[in-house]
Design an enzyme around this catalytic site. Structure first.
Site, mmCIF file in Angstrom:
data_model
loop_
_atom_site.group_PDB
_atom_site.id
_atom_site.type_symbol
_atom_site.label_atom_id
_atom_site.label_comp_id
_atom_site.label_asym_id
_atom_site.label_seq_id
_atom_site.Cartn_x
_atom_site.Cartn_y
_atom_site.Cartn_z
ATOM 1 N N GLY A 189 38.036 32.674 30.717
ATOM 2 C CA GLY A 189 38.732 33.724 29.856
ATOM 3 C C GLY A 189 37.200 34.625 29.376
ATOM 4 O O GLY A 189 37.183 35.938 29.283
ATOM 5 N N GLU A 213 37.240 36.773 31.612
ATOM 6 C CA GLU A 213 38.887 38.257 31.930
ATOM 7 C C GLU A 213 38.441 39.264 30.975
ATOM 8 O O GLU A 213 38.656 40.837 30.590
ATOM 9 C CB GLU A 213 39.899 37.835 31.504
ATOM 10 C CG GLU A 213 40.571 37.013 32.886
ATOM 11 C CD GLU A 213 41.633 35.451 32.689
ATOM 12 O OE1 GLU A 213 42.657 36.001 32.840
ATOM 13 O OE2 GLU A 213 40.815 34.645 31.944
#
Length: 259
Positions: free
Chosen positions: A111, A114
């Protein structure tokens, strides 16, 4: 506003957003995502802020991924909802009308990678590491990683990282086009702020229009071209455009007002 997991500061119209969970390598959890959503909404709405810098606390990690302990309580429906919520937040960052850049200090995994990719571009310290290791957990990225990584570095390289779950260092990330610059860690934030300071001298409406049009570059059809032409027409009738053109003709620095 006081947050549990985020520290913010503002100077020279630049908001610095620091994910502050150094004991967890700044891993994303429910609270971080909720607080980050609030910070981003407030940033976009605040006319005194022109740009944002996103980083992580400490020298080891930007964000080392998601808080995996939270995954143990998820079923299929909850997992889909979590991914959709993360995607919506990251899209909000990507489509912000003001520049948001990631200053990546250390691990940007899962994450964290991301989130960095959702920013408009990335500056990395020499010790930065990037990767999408979700396959090692029997998962795939859920916050848009499969899409943004492919757009940024190409399908072949993206699939190699996604399928093998391996990390790349800052120099490789630069060579792949994942980051714009690699700098010593001690100068990371200064470099990011220096870039934003230059951007902040430009016409705000033009900056917002550039972001919007560039985000449509991979859209099907001629959507991006149509938006570019439409925005050009709108901008040329603004006071900032008149000021910019006049300043150019008069060989002076333009003074933009965002109108």
């Amino acid at each position: 506003m006081n947050y549990q997991t985020i520290v913010t500061s503002a100077e020279n119209a630049i908001l610095t957003i620091t994910i502050n969970r150094p004991d967890k390598l700044n891993a994303l959890n429910k609270t971080v995502l909720e607080e980050l959503a609030q910070v981003i909404d407030d940033f976009i709405a605040n006319p005194e802020l022109k740009a944002a810098l996103l980083t992580g606390s400490g020298e080891k990690a930007f964000i080392a991924g998601a808080d995996i302990a939270e995954f143990t309580r998820l079923d299929a429906a909850a997992g889909t909802a979590l991914a959709q919520k993360g995607q919506a937040l990251f899209a909000r960052i990507e489509n912000a009308p003001k520049p948001v850049i990631a200053a990546v200090n250390g691990f940007a995994l899962g994450g964290g990678c991301e989130l960095a990719m959702a920013c408009h571009f990335r500056i990395a310290s020499e010790n930065a590491k990037f990767g999408q290791p979700e396959v090692n957990l029997g998962l795939l990225p859920g916050y848009g990683g499969t899409q943004r990584l492919t757009r940024l570095i190409g399908k072949g390289r993206a699939l190699e990282l996604l399928l093998a779950g391996t990390m790349i260092d800052a120099v490789t990330a630069f060579n792949y086009g994942l980051v714009n610059r690699v700098v010593p860690q001690a100068g990371l934030l200064a470099e990011a702020r220096s870039i934003l300071a230059v951007i902040n001298t430009k016409a705000p409406l033009a900056v917002a229009a550039c972001i919007e049009a560039a985000n449509l570059a991979d859209a099907p059809g001629k959507t991006g071209y149509e938006k570019e032409a439409e925005s050009f027409g709108k901008l040329i009738a603004t006071g900032d455009a008149r000021e910019g053109i006049t300043a150019f003709m008069e060989k002076r620095k333009a003074e933009f007002r965002g109108s």
